[in-house]
Design an enzyme around this catalytic site. Structure first.
Site, PDB file in Angstrom:
ATOM      1  N   GLN A   1      -7.474  -0.014   4.130  1.00  0.00           N
ATOM      2  CA  GLN A   1      -8.421  -0.729   5.012  1.00  0.00           C
ATOM      3  C   GLN A   1      -9.647  -1.201   4.563  1.00  0.00           C
ATOM      4  O   GLN A   1     -10.236  -1.803   5.300  1.00  0.00           O
ATOM      5  CB  GLN A   1      -8.107   0.308   6.092  1.00  0.00           C
ATOM      6  CG  GLN A   1      -7.046   0.152   7.259  1.00  0.00           C
ATOM      7  CD  GLN A   1      -6.240  -0.796   8.038  1.00  0.00           C
ATOM      8  OE1 GLN A   1      -7.365  -1.202   8.109  1.00  0.00           O
ATOM      9  NE2 GLN A   1      -5.007  -0.281   8.165  1.00  0.00           N
TER      10      GLN A   1
ATOM     11  N   GLY B   1       0.852  -0.852   0.029  1.00  0.00           N
ATOM     12  CA  GLY B   1      -0.119   0.123   0.277  1.00  0.00           C
ATOM     13  C   GLY B   1       0.933   1.146   0.349  1.00  0.00           C
ATOM     14  O   GLY B   1       0.513   2.154  -0.639  1.00  0.00           O
ATOM     15  N   SER B   2       1.943   0.785   1.072  1.00  0.00           N
ATOM     16  CA  SER B   2       2.290   2.198   0.691  1.00  0.00           C
ATOM     17  C   SER B   2       3.496   2.755  -0.511  1.00  0.00           C
ATOM     18  O   SER B   2       3.285   4.170  -1.164  1.00  0.00           O
ATOM     19  CB  SER B   2       3.519   2.282   1.819  1.00  0.00           C
ATOM     20  OG  SER B   2       3.832   2.105   3.226  1.00  0.00           O
TER      21      SER B   2
ATOM     22  N   ASN C   1      -7.764   3.434   9.346  1.00  0.00           N
ATOM     23  CA  ASN C   1      -6.700   2.815  10.061  1.00  0.00           C
ATOM     24  C   ASN C   1      -7.193   2.943  10.947  1.00  0.00           C
ATOM     25  O   ASN C   1      -6.823   1.937  12.046  1.00  0.00           O
ATOM     26  CB  ASN C   1      -5.188   2.762   9.706  1.00  0.00           C
ATOM     27  CG  ASN C   1      -4.247   4.255  10.047  1.00  0.00           C
ATOM     28  OD1 ASN C   1      -4.715   4.941   9.143  1.00  0.00           O
ATOM     29  ND2 ASN C   1      -3.450   4.230  10.118  1.00  0.00           N
TER      30      ASN C   1
ATOM     31  N   CYS D   1       4.057   3.971  20.383  1.00  0.00           N
ATOM     32  CA  CYS D   1       5.552   3.142  20.956  1.00  0.00           C
ATOM     33  C   CYS D   1       6.333   2.702  20.107  1.00  0.00           C
ATOM     34  O   CYS D   1       7.560   1.895  20.736  1.00  0.00           O
ATOM     35  CB  CYS D   1       4.212   2.601  22.250  1.00  0.00           C
ATOM     36  SG  CYS D   1       3.100   1.360  22.087  1.00  0.00           S
TER      37      CYS D   1
ATOM     38  N   GLY E   1      -1.656  -6.418  -0.185  1.00  0.00           N
ATOM     39  CA  GLY E   1      -2.318  -7.635   0.839  1.00  0.00           C
ATOM     40  C   GLY E   1      -2.141  -7.809   2.812  1.00  0.00           C
ATOM     41  O   GLY E   1      -2.863  -9.402   2.275  1.00  0.00           O
ATOM     42  N   HIS E   2      -1.875  -7.623   2.640  1.00  0.00           N
ATOM     43  CA  HIS E   2      -1.078  -8.464   4.113  1.00  0.00           C
ATOM     44  C   HIS E   2      -2.935  -7.748   5.064  1.00  0.00           C
ATOM     45  O   HIS E   2      -2.089  -8.044   6.693  1.00  0.00           O
ATOM     46  CB  HIS E   2      -0.556  -7.169   4.839  1.00  0.00           C
ATOM     47  CG  HIS E   2       0.075  -6.767   5.362  1.00  0.00           C
ATOM     48  ND1 HIS E   2       0.190  -6.447   6.758  1.00  0.00           N
ATOM     49  CD2 HIS E   2       0.932  -5.271   4.817  1.00  0.00           C
ATOM     50  CE1 HIS E   2       0.522  -5.084   6.524  1.00  0.00           C
ATOM     51  NE2 HIS E   2       0.802  -4.369   5.624  1.00  0.00           N
TER      52      HIS E   2
ATOM     53  N   THR F   1      11.640  -8.181 -12.189  1.00  0.00           N
ATOM     54  CA  THR F   1      10.294  -9.380 -11.789  1.00  0.00           C
ATOM     55  C   THR F   1       9.996  -9.420 -11.605  1.00  0.00           C
ATOM     56  O   THR F   1      10.253  -9.115  -9.655  1.00  0.00           O
ATOM     57  CB  THR F   1      11.652 -10.325 -12.065  1.00  0.00           C
ATOM     58  OG1 THR F   1      13.306 -10.172 -12.886  1.00  0.00           O
ATOM     59  CG2 THR F   1      11.009 -12.078 -11.692  1.00  0.00           C
TER      60      THR F   1
END
Length: 398
Positions: free
Chosen positions: A182, A73-74, A154, A327, A203-204, A240
């Site tokens: 999100q 996403g970034s 988020n 934190c 994806g994650h 690739t």
């Protein structure tokens, strides 16, 4: 109730699901061919990428040719914003509009562009974390080249009026980008009906692996190349391809968009039960809109405690969650999102985000409801700040 393990930080990352891993495994073992090669295992990889592109496109109402795979996403945010800015600069348009509580992938990119001659307008949000469409419309100028507003926040889960913002941008002939990291898989998305020109996903967040994402680019937008080199991603992003990751992303988005209404109903019920029970704790408040929010998002602030202490105590009980304090970055500053909706520093510091997924159960909710009040009570008993709150001192005026 005995100690158990509850993973409730799915907005941070998710576990790879078994169907996703099973779909990926052939391309991590015998199907390792380079998709640019003309022999059979290379062509097999190329076909897998094409099929994945079709699957991702279908999930958001896009054309196959409008999907470009990225590392996450970034990267997609950076590509959309920087390259849209380049296009704008070529036409003498160097003004960008965003909001005050975007993900840092957006905010830091906008800050970078400010140092390179662009002007950025940061539109405020209300106390519920909602962007007002009229504020976006008022901010658009003749030299505006891009509006970028996240689909769903988020931290506090507020879902924005994306279709309405998109309609304003389309009318004003300004490119509209949304960070939907999100939202994908949790909210119904149709990029055509919502007037979205550029969209980022990762994806994650949807039970695919880390290191894979995608960007939707509407036909006709034609952003400049992100990475120069080979002809991958129609020469827009050289390198690739991560075939296994791409296949995993496609399988994940296929699964998570197949039953969105049912998932929303189940998670919303669990979410609302957790919220109702945790709000029984004195001096607590819900952050974000109670209705226009992601089905799995709970964000509550507890006055008189520190978020880091709360997270560490929850971890000792086997619960993984996150806080309104940064934190993990080494910063003692509270979340910019919570400050943007008007929370004082002392309240923002004591915030807890619980984010649920399909993997969570009612038993998980029971465990969270049991443990959080006891931990808050214990931490307050050790807190000088809580003693001052009990004495009705105005700690926020300092």
């Amino acid at each position: 109730m005995e100690k158990r393990f509850v993973y409730a930080d799915n907005s941070a990352t998710t576990k790879i699901s078994k169907p996703v891993l099973d779909a990926m495994m052939p391309y991590l073992t015998e199907g390792y061919g380079n998709a640019s090669s003309i022999y059979s295992i290379g062509m097999d990889s190329a076909r897998a990428i094409l099929k994945a592109r079709e699957t991702v496109a279908k999930a958001i109402g896009a054309k196959t040719s409008e999907i470009y795979f990225t590392s996450g996403g970034s990267e997609a945010d950076n590509w959309a914003i920087k390259c849209a800015a380049d296009l704008g600069a070529q036409r003498g348009k160097k003004h960008i509009i965003t909001t005050v509580f975007e993900h840092h992938a957006v905010l830091h990119t906008c800050e970078y562009l400010e140092k390179h001659g662009f002007e950025v307008t940061y539109v405020p949000v209300d106390e519920m974390g909602l962007v007002h469409v009229e504020d976006i419309e008022k901010a658009i100028r003749d030299d505006t080249c891009l509006v970028t507003v996240m689909f769903a926040n988020n931290e506090i889960g507020t879902i924005q009026p994306i279709a309405e913002i998109g309609a304003v941008c389309r009318e004003k002939k300004v490119l509209f980008h949304t960070d939907a990291v999100q939202a994908v898989g949790n909210v119904e998305i149709d990029v055509a009906k919502m007037n979205i020109d550029l969209l980022s996903m990762s994806g994650h967040k949807i039970h695919a692996p880390k290191g894979i994402g995608a960007m939707y680019m509407r036909t006709g937008v034609n952003l400049p190349n992100l990475i120069h080199g080979g002809a991958q991603e129609r020469s827009k992003r050289a390198g690739t391809e991560n075939v296994a990751g791409i296949v995993g992303l496609a399988k994940a988005i296929e699964l998570c968009t197949a039953n969105i209404p049912e998932k929303q109903a189940r998670l919303s019920k669990m979410r609302d039960r957790i919220i109702a029970e945790l709000l029984k704790i004195p001096e607590s408040r819900l952050n974000g809109d109670p209705k226009r929010r992601l089905a799995g998002n709970v964000n509550i602030s507890f006055r008189g405690i520190e978020g880091e202490s709360l997270l560490l105590s929850l971890d000792l009980e086997g619960i993984c969650a996150s806080s309104g304090s940064a934190c993990t970055s080494g910063s003692l500053d509270p979340s910019h999102v919570l400050l943007a909706i008007g929370l004082p520093h002392s309240t923002a510091h004591g915030s807890l985000r619980i984010s649920l997924s399909d993997d969570n159960t009612e038993e998980d909710a029971d465990y969270i409801i049991e443990k959080v009040p006891a931990i808050v009570s214990k931490l307050r008993a050790m807190s000088p700040l809580w003693e001052r709150i009990l004495r009705d001192e105005d700690i926020d005026a300092e």
